[in-house]
Every structure is written in structure tokens, then in C-alpha cells.
Motif scaffolding. Structure first.
Motif, PDB file in Angstrom:
ATOM      1  N   GLN A 144      71.875  31.031  68.632  1.00  0.00           N
ATOM      2  CA  GLN A 144      72.886  32.073  68.415  1.00  0.00           C
ATOM      3  C   GLN A 144      72.289  33.476  68.422  1.00  0.00           C
ATOM      4  O   GLN A 144      72.989  34.460  68.215  1.00  0.00           O
ATOM      5  CB  GLN A 144      73.624  31.808  67.105  1.00  0.00           C
TER       6      GLN A 144
ATOM      7  N   LEU B  33      79.338  39.106  71.367  1.00  0.00           N
ATOM      8  CA  LEU B  33      79.178  40.420  70.713  1.00  0.00           C
ATOM      9  C   LEU B  33      80.023  41.470  71.439  1.00  0.00           C
ATOM     10  O   LEU B  33      80.746  42.253  70.823  1.00  0.00           O
ATOM     11  CB  LEU B  33      77.695  40.805  70.729  1.00  0.00           C
TER      12      LEU B  33
ATOM     13  N   TYR C  98      70.199  36.688  73.005  1.00  0.00           N
ATOM     14  CA  TYR C  98      70.998  37.798  73.550  1.00  0.00           C
ATOM     15  C   TYR C  98      70.611  38.175  74.975  1.00  0.00           C
ATOM     16  O   TYR C  98      71.161  39.098  75.552  1.00  0.00           O
ATOM     17  CB  TYR C  98      70.875  39.022  72.641  1.00  0.00           C
TER      18      TYR C  98
ATOM     19  N   LYS D 202      70.479  28.322  64.902  1.00  0.00           N
ATOM     20  CA  LYS D 202      70.279  29.725  64.533  1.00  0.00           C
ATOM     21  C   LYS D 202      69.577  30.472  65.674  1.00  0.00           C
ATOM     22  O   LYS D 202      69.966  31.587  66.044  1.00  0.00           O
ATOM     23  CB  LYS D 202      69.440  29.785  63.255  1.00  0.00           C
ATOM     24  N   ALA D 203      68.556  29.800  66.238  1.00  0.00           N
ATOM     25  CA  ALA D 203      67.808  30.429  67.341  1.00  0.00           C
ATOM     26  C   ALA D 203      68.723  30.626  68.548  1.00  0.00           C
ATOM     27  O   ALA D 203      68.708  31.689  69.187  1.00  0.00           O
ATOM     28  CB  ALA D 203      66.619  29.557  67.708  1.00  0.00           C
TER      29      ALA D 203
ATOM     30  N   SER E 202      70.128  21.236  65.708  1.00  0.00           N
ATOM     31  CA  SER E 202      69.586  21.296  64.351  1.00  0.00           C
ATOM     32  C   SER E 202      69.833  22.701  63.804  1.00  0.00           C
ATOM     33  O   SER E 202      70.094  23.634  64.580  1.00  0.00           O
ATOM     34  CB  SER E 202      68.096  21.004  64.379  1.00  0.00           C
ATOM     35  N   LYS E 203      69.722  22.831  62.496  1.00  0.00           N
ATOM     36  CA  LYS E 203      70.061  24.108  61.869  1.00  0.00           C
ATOM     37  C   LYS E 203      69.233  25.260  62.464  1.00  0.00           C
ATOM     38  O   LYS E 203      69.767  26.322  62.786  1.00  0.00           O
ATOM     39  CB  LYS E 203      69.826  24.000  60.362  1.00  0.00           C
ATOM     40  N   THR E 204      67.938  25.013  62.614  1.00  0.00           N
ATOM     41  CA  THR E 204      67.058  26.072  63.117  1.00  0.00           C
ATOM     42  C   THR E 204      67.322  26.346  64.595  1.00  0.00           C
ATOM     43  O   THR E 204      67.330  27.496  65.032  1.00  0.00           O
ATOM     44  CB  THR E 204      65.570  25.706  62.917  1.00  0.00           C
ATOM     45  N   ASP E 205      67.554  25.268  65.384  1.00  0.00           N
ATOM     46  CA  ASP E 205      67.863  25.449  66.811  1.00  0.00           C
ATOM     47  C   ASP E 205      69.164  26.220  66.973  1.00  0.00           C
ATOM     48  O   ASP E 205      69.286  27.094  67.822  1.00  0.00           O
ATOM     49  CB  ASP E 205      68.028  24.090  67.504  1.00  0.00           C
TER      50      ASP E 205
ATOM     51  N   LYS F  25      64.943  24.003  76.317  1.00  0.00           N
ATOM     52  CA  LYS F  25      65.957  23.258  75.556  1.00  0.00           C
ATOM     53  C   LYS F  25      67.224  24.072  75.305  1.00  0.00           C
ATOM     54  O   LYS F  25      68.237  23.519  74.906  1.00  0.00           O
ATOM     55  CB  LYS F  25      65.377  22.748  74.254  1.00  0.00           C
TER      56      LYS F  25
END
Lengths: 434, 270
Positions: free
Chosen positions: A182, A327, A185, A179-180, A174-177, A315
Motif C-alpha cells: 500500500q 491518492l 507509489y 503495508k508495503a 501478510s500484514k507487512t506485505d 512479489k
């Protein structure tokens, strides 16, 4: 003008692993009939055309490495030999233990051995191009295309192509997952202060590459499954527990000290659909840790189940550290980023890869299912080890590819003896019931 | 090759016949013939497979042709733009030089060189605008260093121009304060550039730039006599408080995003 392909994150990472292993993935399949060599070559040539990375040469450019697509002839890829039955093992081992340099023009080679009306197919490929999971998929697609071509005259072009980027793992989140994920780190490299190692001898000039294997009979496979189910463990957990316990016994580790084994996990678990992605690597490690040997193997199994369940609840399993690696490779020239990543990355000393089931129906050629076969990971350089497990017709094959001496080979075989003994202990109740 | 050539003919029925389409078709025929030879050389003996493989490599010939036309147009436009920019720059430089010499010989009030600085500023600002527009959508870590340096240079030129005007035209004593003020503007613009180009680490730039800019501002205001040296330093702790607020807001946003992730996972669970 030369055609170049982008070197993806995992291509660079597996290139970095040249210090730890020979980067080859091996497969061996036996058929009880003589396959159609021309058809085999045609199908493979078409696959090479669809996925040019297999006939490319890796250029270790200090700023940004890349693949250069090279010309080839399919006869250089596929070697066909008619041999006597007694030469079979020797030929297979000699072929599987070779290493294809990434700077070479070909990243995959096939040996077809015809003997007494039967055929043995051995394939080696550079891990930089694809991992075991995709290699299995590649083989199944190959067999499907071969059958369609030979039996129905359909041109063998049904090979998935697309992006080889590591970022494909995020595409179905999902979009939020996404983003999280990515922003994960965190570096999850193994930092085991005890640094338990497989008890090999020191490296010497006499070391050579070998693949040690042990088969676990087909009768035991359902028993392992059943015994595991009773204890809330998967087959992977059962094998890992046996691995831990055998190691403590073999190497004489202090029973009160913790040990960690890294288990390979397929990151495609995060993807709903891989049909639009190219063949590539999408594998990460899950650290399975036991705090001590355990009073018996069942206690070790409990520790393993607890450890793996903890990972499975996350997850974002396996996705940690990918943004950090990316990076590292983005902000610095390749030569510098390799050195920096080497400092932060610790290659697992003890690892396991459960490649899983080799489905005979999907690997059948012209209606002939393979009678036997196995797949294994790269030849590791001491002190690193990787235990690979595959199963075919319920018969499990444990394999360890090592660059070592005859004594190391004996040690690995002793380890397999212990593995067998400990698996038998785990399924003792089921064996009695039989 | 009959099938492939038939496929190409069929595809070209949907494309109006022009010189360009004819040229493209001939080029395509030559390409596929070469490709067929290459595949044969690589060891594929079955001609049907070769043909099917080549056809699969050209699933949309009309689309290919349209994309070639588009690319040609784009390249032409790019060439025109480069020529226009070069010509414009030369004309502009000449105009500035003419204006400079006319002012020098006609007015001669000692301020003619301001025209040169203004010209350099206008030129630099124009190329900075082009650079920013081109790169602003791209992401990276060490992002667009040339454009950022160009931006900083343009800002400093503008402040230098303001300094000369203030000093020589209006004779303001503290005109030189335009230089530290320019440094503040550089920091602010760099931060804004990072923000609008969606740099992942832009927040760290704000956190570093705000106290730095506050310290320079303190010196400027104190020298200009707007605040006293004794009380003006309070600007610096205020900047640090702003930093703390930014950190707190970022953490709150992060927490909210994590909560959304949890909710999503519940929603997506089987």
C-alpha cells in the motif's frame, strides 16, 4: 429515493479510458441446441438483482462520481432473434460492435440467436463493471446456476457478492506485505521513447468498430505448450514473442530499437479467496520489453522470457501505482484528478490480454458444451491496440477489436498472417516430429 | 408470497411481541410485497425464484430488527446530545454575559472583557474537543480541515487570553510575545493531531513545522533577552538536525519493515 453505489477506483479508471477504447468486453458462445430462454432470462435477472451495478447508470459527478441503480426489465437486457444461418455472422458482429454508454441504465446486454436448432449467445458488458477474469467467472457461475435451475429446480441465487474495492487485492497478503504494497507509489506507466505503434491509417470519419479474429488450430496448441516448455517459456511468452516479431515485420520498426508490449495481469493472483468479493476489475499491466528485434524469433522469445521472468520474480507484480492512483482520486475532486491522472498515466500503445481457457465443461448448458466461442477486450481507438487471446477445446482465438477503416482491417489480418507464420516457426520442431 | 410470509412469521416467533416489533413486521411485509411486485415487473416469472430471492435478501430478520432498535436508540441519543449542546451553549453564554455585566458594574477595573474572551475560549475548546474526538480515528490526506482550524483558533484564543492577563493584570512588557508563542503551540498541536490520528504524511508536517517553530522561538527568546541575537540562531540548525534525525529514523524503520517483508515471503513461500 434513488439508490446509489460507490464508484470504485477501477470504475473511475475505466471511465477515464473512454478516450482510448469503447470499454466493452465481448463474449460469443455457440451451442448445438436451443436453450431455454425463460430460464436464461430468470437466471440473468437474479444475477442483476444480486449485482445491481449491471443495471445502474454512471453519474460523472465532478466531485465524486457514483452509480445510480435503475429499474429495468429483463426483456430490455436479453434480445432473442430467430434467424437464418447465413445472417448469423452479420448479426453477431453488429451486436458485438455496439457500445453501451455508462450513463445508460444497463451495463450488460445479451443477444440470443436461434438458428437451425442451434443457439448463439453474445454478451457485451461495460468493462467498468468487471474485467475479463471476473466475466469468465460470471459466465461459469451463470451456467452452473442455469443448470441447477433447469435440471433440479434450484433458484439461481449462487452469485458471489461483496466489496468491489481495489483494496481487496491486499486482503490476503501478510500484514507487512500488505503495508508495503500500500506504499508502492511508483508510477509504472510505459514511457517508451520510440513510441512504436501499430501501423494503422490516420483516423477518418469512415472508421467503424470491428472485431478481427484468427483461429489457431487445436493441433497446434499442445505444440506451442511443448515448444515453450523446452525453452522455459509459457504459452503467454510464446504468443508475446510472436506478437513482437510480427509487429517488427509488419510495421518495419528499426530492428535495433527496443519495443514494449503491455500484458494484462490478473491481480487476483495475490488473493487466495475471492468468494467474499463482488464482481469488479482487478487487472494491471506488466511491461514486456525486448531490447531489439532479435536475429530470429527464438532470440525474441529469449528476450520475452527474460523480461517476463523479471516481472514474475517481483512479489508485488502489478501492485505498483495503485496507491498513487487512489491518492490522486482521494485528494482532489474527480474532475481535477482525472486531468492530473491523464498526465501521469500513459495508455499502452501495444497491449495483449491472454484471457485464457474457456472451459467447455463449465460453460455447458443442460449437458451441452459450447461448440465454439471466444472472448475479447474493448474496441480500441487508433493508435492503441489490444490483442486478446482465448482458447476453447485447445483451439486458440486471437482477436483484435479496432475502430478503423477497411484498410486497417486488412492490416490486422496481415498481422494475423504473420502471427500464424511466426507461431509455426516457433513450433517447427514439434510439427516435424508429428 | 405464502413462503415469504411464513418465513417472516417463523422469524418473529423469536422476537418478543411489542408495538415496535409489530410495526417492524408490518413494514417488512409491506416491503417484501413491494419487492415481489418489483421483481415480477422486472421479468422474473417464477414465483418460487422470487420468494427465494426475497428470503435470501433477509437472512437474519431478528438481527435486522435489533439493528433498527439500535439505530433508533442512537438517533435518539444523538438528538438529545444536540439539544443538550444547544441548551448548554445558550445557558453558558448567558452565564458569561451575566458574569461580564456583574463584573463591569460592580468591580469595573477595566478587565471585564477578559471574561468574554475566557468564555469564548471555553466554548471553542469544548467544540474542538468534540470535533477532535469524532474525527481522530478517520484517515485522510487533507484531513479534518475544520477541526484543525478550530483547534488553531482555540489555541490562539487561549494565548490571547494569557496576553491580556499578562498585560493588564501584571503589566509585563513583552506580553505580546504570547502571539508568536501561540503560533508555535498551533504548529505543535497540529503536528500532534496528525500523529495521533495516524495521518500517513504526518512526518512531512513535523519536518516542515520543526524549523518553522525553531525560527519563531529564536525571535521570542532573543526579544525576551533569554538568548542573544548573536548566539540564539543556533536553535535553527539544531531544528534542522532534529529533522535529519527524524528522516534517518524513518528510513531505518522503512528498511526494517522491508526486511520483515522479505522474511514473511520466505515463510509464506510454497
Amino acid at each position: 429515493m434513488e439508490r446509489r453505489l460507490k464508484a470504485e477506483l477501477w470504475d473511475k479508471m475505466h471511465y477515464l479510458f473512454r478516450d482510448y477504447n469503447d470499454r466493452m468486453v465481448h463474449v460469443e458462445l455457440h451451442y448445438d441446441y436451443e436453450i431455454n430462454i425463460d430460464a436464461f432470462k430468470t437466471v440473468l435477472a437474479c444475477f442483476f438483482e444480486k449485482a445491481p451495478v449491471f443495471h445502474s447508470s454512471f453519474t460523472d459527478n465532478h466531485i465524486s462520481p457514483y452509480w445510480v441503480v435503475k429499474d429495468y426489465n429483463i426483456d430490455d437486457v436479453v434480445e432473442v432473434n430467430d434467424i437464418e444461418e447465413e445472417d448469423l455472422d452479420h448479426k453477431i458482429n453488429a451486436f458485438l460492435c455496439q457500445c453501451l454508454p455508462p450513463e445508460g441504465d444497463l451495463q450488460m446486454k445479451v443477444l440470443i440467436l436461434r438458428h437451425s436448432g442451434k443457439t448463439t449467445v453474445c454478451i457485451i458488458e461495460n468493462h467498468m463493471c468487471m474485467d475479463g477474469g471476473d466475466f469468465k467467472s460470471f459466465l461459469k457461475t451463470f451456467c452452473k446456476n442455469y443448470n441447477d435451475y433447469v435440471l433440479n429446480g434450484v433458484s439461481p441465487l449462487d452469485l458471489r457478492t461483496g466489496s468491489r474495492s481495489y483494496k481487496s487485492v491486499y486482503k490476503d497478503l501478510s500484514k507487512t506485505d500488505s503495508k508495503a504494497a500500500q506504499n508502492l507509489y511508483k508510477n509504472l506507466s510505459v514511457k517508451d521513447k520510440y513510441a512504436h505503434k501499430f501501423p494503422f491509417r490516420e483516423s477518418s470519419d469512415e472508421d467503424y468498430s470491428f472485431i478481427a479474429r484468427r483461429r489457431i488450430s487445436a493441433e497446434k496448441f499442445p505444440m506451442i505448450k511443448q515448444a515453450g516448455k523446452k525453452r522455459g517459456a509459457t504459452i503467454n511468452d510464446m504468443l508475446t514473442a510472436a506478437y513482437f516479431y510480427s509487429l517488427y515485420e509488419l510495421a518495419g520498426f528499426n530492428p535495433s530499437e527496443p519495443t514494449t508490449i503491455s500484458c494484462a495481469i490478473d491481480l487476483r493472483r495475490h488473493m487466495k479467496d475471492v468468494s467474499d468479493t463482488g464482481y469488479t476489475n482487478q487487472t494491471s499491466w506488466m511491461q514486456c520489453r525486448v531490447p531489439e528485434k532479435g536475429r530470429d524469433i527464438f532470440e525474441t522469445l529469449q528476450y520475452v522470457v527474460r523480461s517476463s521472468n523479471m516481472f514474475k520474480q517481483d512479489k508485488f507484480m502489478g501492485l505498483y501505482g495503485l496507491p498513487l492512483l487512489s491518492l490522486g482520486y482521494r485528494i482532489m475532486p474527480h474532475a481535477a484528478s482525472e486531468e492530473i491522472i491523464k498526465i501521469g498515466y500513459s495508455n499502452p500503445l501495444l497491449a495483449m490480454s491472454n484471457i485464457g481457457i474457456l472451459e467447455v465443461d463449465k460453460l455447458a448448458l443442460e449437458g451441452h458444451e459450447p461448440t465454439d466461442g471466444f472472448m475479447s477486450g474493448a474496441v480500441k481507438y487508433k493508435p492503441f491496440v489490444l490483442l486478446s487471446a482465448t482458447s476453447m477445446r485447445n483451439e486458440m482465438t486471437l482477436s483484435m477489436c479496432v475502430r478503423g477503416s477497411d484498410e486497417d482491417k486488412q492490416t490486422v489480418n496481415r498481422f494475423f498472417d504473420l502471427m500464424e507464420k511466426n507461431i509455426d516457426l516457433l513450433i517447427a520442431d514439434e510439427m516435424k516430429a508429428e | 408470497m405464502k413462503t415469504v410470509l411464513g418465513f417472516i412469521d417463523e422469524a418473529f416467533r423469536q422476537i418478543p411481541e411489542t408495538d415496535k416489533s409489530y410495526k417492524f413486521k408490518m413494514q417488512l411485509v409491506s416491503e417484501v410485497t413491494e419487492r415481489a411486485n418489483e421483481l415480477t415487473h422486472r421479468g422474473i416469472k417464477d414465483e418460487k425464484v422470487i420468494e427465494d430471492l426475497i428470503i435470501s435478501e433477509h437472512p437474519d430478520i431478528k438481527g435486522e430488527f435489533e439493528s433498527v432498535l439500535r439505530e433508533e436508540k442512537r438517533a435518539k441519543r444523538r438528538r438529545h446530545l444536540v439539544a443538550l449542546n444547544i441548551l448548554g451553549t445558550v445557558v453558558f453564554c448567558l452565564a458569561v454575559l451575566v458574569a461580564f455585566f456583574i463584573h463591569l458594574f460592580k468591580v469595573d477595573n477595566g478587565l471585564s472583557w477578559i471574561i468574554l474572551i475566557a468564555g469564548a475560549f471555553a466554548l471553542s475548546a469544548y467544540y474542538t474537543f468534540i470535533g477532535c474526538r469524532r474525527f481522530i480515528k478517520k484517515r485522510g490526506i487533507i484531513f479534518h480541515i475544520t477541526t484543525r482550524l478550530q483547534l488553531a483558533f482555540t489555541i490562539m484564543l487561549a494565548f490571547a487570553l494569557a496576553f491580556f492577563i499578562m498585560l493588564f493584570k501584571f503589566n509585563i512588557i513583552h506580553s505580546w510575545l504570547m502571539f508568536p508563542a501561540g503560533a508555535i503551540a498551533v504548529l505543535a498541536c497540529d503536528g500532534l493531531f496528525a500523529h495521533f490520528s495516524h495521518q500517513r504524511f504526518a512526518v512531512f508536517m513535523y519536518l516542515a513545522y520543526i524549523p518553522l517553530a525553531a525560527a519563531i522561538l529564536y525571535v521570542i527568546l532573543a526579544i525576551a533577552g533569554i538568548v542573544t541575537w548573536q548566539t540564539g540562531w543556533l536553535i535553527i540548525p539544531v531544528a534542522l538536525i532534529i529533522d535529519a534525525v527524524i528522516i534517518a529514523v524513518r528510513l531505518l524503520i522503512g528498511k526494517k519493515e522491508n526486511e520483515e517483508v522479505e522474511e514473511d515471503s520466505v515463510w509464506n513461500a510454497d
